[in-house]
Design a protein around this motif. Structure first.
Motif, PDB file in Angstrom:
ATOM      1  N   ILE A 148       0.857  -1.275   0.052  1.00  0.00           N
ATOM      2  CA  ILE A 148       0.062  -0.186  -0.056  1.00  0.00           C
ATOM      3  C   ILE A 148       0.834   1.065   0.050  1.00  0.00           C
ATOM      4  O   ILE A 148       0.536   2.335  -0.781  1.00  0.00           O
ATOM      5  N   GLY A 149       1.905   1.335   0.817  1.00  0.00           N
ATOM      6  CA  GLY A 149       2.789   2.401   0.941  1.00  0.00           C
ATOM      7  C   GLY A 149       3.469   2.749  -0.426  1.00  0.00           C
ATOM      8  O   GLY A 149       3.668   3.758  -1.038  1.00  0.00           O
ATOM      9  N   PHE A 150       3.919   1.617  -1.119  1.00  0.00           N
ATOM     10  CA  PHE A 150       4.715   1.630  -2.560  1.00  0.00           C
ATOM     11  C   PHE A 150       3.252   2.314  -3.653  1.00  0.00           C
ATOM     12  O   PHE A 150       3.705   3.238  -4.234  1.00  0.00           O
ATOM     13  N   VAL A 151       2.227   1.882  -3.415  1.00  0.00           N
ATOM     14  CA  VAL A 151       1.371   2.355  -4.351  1.00  0.00           C
ATOM     15  C   VAL A 151       1.030   3.642  -4.082  1.00  0.00           C
ATOM     16  O   VAL A 151       1.005   4.587  -5.197  1.00  0.00           O
ATOM     17  N   VAL A 152       0.718   4.202  -2.811  1.00  0.00           N
ATOM     18  CA  VAL A 152       0.617   5.541  -2.761  1.00  0.00           C
ATOM     19  C   VAL A 152       1.793   6.371  -3.201  1.00  0.00           C
ATOM     20  O   VAL A 152       1.647   7.562  -3.739  1.00  0.00           O
ATOM     21  N   GLY A 153       3.042   6.075  -2.810  1.00  0.00           N
ATOM     22  CA  GLY A 153       4.079   6.713  -3.375  1.00  0.00           C
ATOM     23  C   GLY A 153       4.273   6.641  -4.647  1.00  0.00           C
ATOM     24  O   GLY A 153       4.860   7.710  -5.314  1.00  0.00           O
ATOM     25  N   TRP A 154       3.829   5.660  -5.468  1.00  0.00           N
ATOM     26  CA  TRP A 154       3.899   5.617  -7.106  1.00  0.00           C
ATOM     27  C   TRP A 154       2.950   6.600  -7.363  1.00  0.00           C
ATOM     28  O   TRP A 154       3.062   7.363  -8.391  1.00  0.00           O
ATOM     29  N   ILE A 155       1.606   6.751  -6.842  1.00  0.00           N
ATOM     30  CA  ILE A 155       0.467   7.625  -7.451  1.00  0.00           C
ATOM     31  C   ILE A 155       1.173   9.131  -7.105  1.00  0.00           C
ATOM     32  O   ILE A 155       1.033   9.818  -8.014  1.00  0.00           O
ATOM     33  N   GLY A 156       1.768   9.394  -5.804  1.00  0.00           N
ATOM     34  CA  GLY A 156       2.308  10.660  -5.767  1.00  0.00           C
ATOM     35  C   GLY A 156       3.550  10.975  -6.744  1.00  0.00           C
ATOM     36  O   GLY A 156       3.328  12.262  -7.250  1.00  0.00           O
ATOM     37  N   GLU A 157       4.108  10.057  -7.111  1.00  0.00           N
ATOM     38  CA  GLU A 157       5.432  10.310  -8.178  1.00  0.00           C
ATOM     39  C   GLU A 157       4.679  10.390  -9.549  1.00  0.00           C
ATOM     40  O   GLU A 157       5.355  11.483 -10.290  1.00  0.00           O
ATOM     41  N   PHE A 158       3.573   9.794 -10.072  1.00  0.00           N
ATOM     42  CA  PHE A 158       3.070   9.953 -11.117  1.00  0.00           C
ATOM     43  C   PHE A 158       2.462  11.322 -11.407  1.00  0.00           C
ATOM     44  O   PHE A 158       2.538  12.047 -12.530  1.00  0.00           O
ATOM     45  N   ARG A 159       1.665  12.166 -10.179  1.00  0.00           N
ATOM     46  CA  ARG A 159       1.422  13.313 -10.139  1.00  0.00           C
ATOM     47  C   ARG A 159       2.466  14.291 -10.323  1.00  0.00           C
ATOM     48  O   ARG A 159       2.372  15.229 -11.318  1.00  0.00           O
ATOM     49  N   GLN A 160       3.906  14.008  -9.813  1.00  0.00           N
ATOM     50  CA  GLN A 160       4.818  14.836  -9.647  1.00  0.00           C
ATOM     51  C   GLN A 160       5.301  14.958 -10.947  1.00  0.00           C
ATOM     52  O   GLN A 160       5.529  16.030 -11.645  1.00  0.00           O
ATOM     53  N   ARG A 161       5.512  13.843 -11.816  1.00  0.00           N
ATOM     54  CA  ARG A 161       6.133  13.883 -13.222  1.00  0.00           C
ATOM     55  C   ARG A 161       4.999  14.338 -14.182  1.00  0.00           C
ATOM     56  O   ARG A 161       5.604  14.897 -15.057  1.00  0.00           O
ATOM     57  N   SER A 162       3.982  14.260 -14.154  1.00  0.00           N
ATOM     58  CA  SER A 162       2.764  14.991 -15.104  1.00  0.00           C
ATOM     59  C   SER A 162       2.921  16.620 -14.775  1.00  0.00           C
ATOM     60  O   SER A 162       3.087  17.137 -15.578  1.00  0.00           O
ATOM     61  N   ARG A 163       2.972  16.925 -13.654  1.00  0.00           N
ATOM     62  CA  ARG A 163       3.390  18.328 -13.230  1.00  0.00           C
ATOM     63  C   ARG A 163       4.571  18.946 -13.829  1.00  0.00           C
ATOM     64  O   ARG A 163       4.682  19.855 -14.637  1.00  0.00           O
ATOM     65  N   ALA A 164       5.620  18.058 -13.866  1.00  0.00           N
ATOM     66  CA  ALA A 164       6.930  18.462 -14.446  1.00  0.00           C
ATOM     67  C   ALA A 164       7.121  18.265 -15.951  1.00  0.00           C
ATOM     68  O   ALA A 164       7.521  19.343 -16.525  1.00  0.00           O
ATOM     69  N   ARG A 165       6.072  17.459 -16.621  1.00  0.00           N
ATOM     70  CA  ARG A 165       6.154  17.516 -17.842  1.00  0.00           C
ATOM     71  C   ARG A 165       5.458  18.764 -18.483  1.00  0.00           C
ATOM     72  O   ARG A 165       5.690  19.340 -19.433  1.00  0.00           O
ATOM     73  N   ARG A 166       4.370  18.984 -17.659  1.00  0.00           N
ATOM     74  CA  ARG A 166       3.672  20.330 -18.161  1.00  0.00           C
ATOM     75  C   ARG A 166       4.325  21.425 -17.921  1.00  0.00           C
ATOM     76  O   ARG A 166       4.564  22.526 -18.718  1.00  0.00           O
ATOM     77  N   SER A 167       5.181  21.523 -16.800  1.00  0.00           N
ATOM     78  CA  SER A 167       6.201  22.688 -16.553  1.00  0.00           C
ATOM     79  C   SER A 167       7.165  22.792 -17.701  1.00  0.00           C
ATOM     80  O   SER A 167       7.495  23.837 -18.235  1.00  0.00           O
ATOM     81  N   GLU A 168       7.697  21.877 -18.219  1.00  0.00           N
ATOM     82  CA  GLU A 168       8.894  21.593 -19.215  1.00  0.00           C
ATOM     83  C   GLU A 168       7.999  22.216 -20.654  1.00  0.00           C
ATOM     84  O   GLU A 168       8.653  22.662 -21.358  1.00  0.00           O
ATOM     85  N   GLN A 169       6.774  21.689 -20.680  1.00  0.00           N
ATOM     86  CA  GLN A 169       6.208  22.308 -22.127  1.00  0.00           C
ATOM     87  C   GLN A 169       6.092  23.757 -22.152  1.00  0.00           C
ATOM     88  O   GLN A 169       6.282  24.295 -23.005  1.00  0.00           O
ATOM     89  N   GLN A 170       5.686  24.306 -20.842  1.00  0.00           N
ATOM     90  CA  GLN A 170       5.581  25.535 -20.659  1.00  0.00           C
ATOM     91  C   GLN A 170       6.959  26.136 -20.775  1.00  0.00           C
ATOM     92  O   GLN A 170       6.926  27.361 -21.586  1.00  0.00           O
TER      93      GLN A 170
END
Length: 106
Positions: free
Chosen positions: A52-74
């Protein structure tokens, strides 16, 4: 690598505990009951908690990567706008000098 190390540090004592307590006990959870070794129960709960801890961490990492991709595009978009503005500025700075030099000839 750090996650694997944390997993080993977390699960190693649970494995030792599970191997040290092989005797079965009656386990009751609300109205359900079964015979299970306490060590096996502790190891199972630890594994479920780690998953459960790894799944929650993976979801948080996925959100962070998504934000990073949007920021890089901007950033790429803003860099292209900056290049366009520099080119316009260069053209505007070159235009008066050519107009002045043409009027000096005539």
């Amino acid at each position: 690598m750090l996650r694997v190390l944390l997993l080993v540090v977390f699960l190693a004592p649970l494995v030792v505990f599970a191997l040290s307590n092989p005797m079965e006990q009656d386990i009751w959870f609300f109205f359900l009951g079964w015979k299970l070794a306490i060590g096996t129960l502790a190891l199972g709960v630890g594994l479920i908690g780690a998953i459960i801890g790894f799944v929650v961490g993976w979801i948080g990492e996925f959100r962070q990567r998504s934000r990073a991709r949007r920021s890089e595009q901007q950033v790429r978009s803003l860099e292209s706008q900056l290049i366009d503005l520099h080119q316009r500025l260069d053209r505007l700075q070159q235009t008066p000098t050519t107009a002045v030099s043409a009027s000096d000839k005539g």
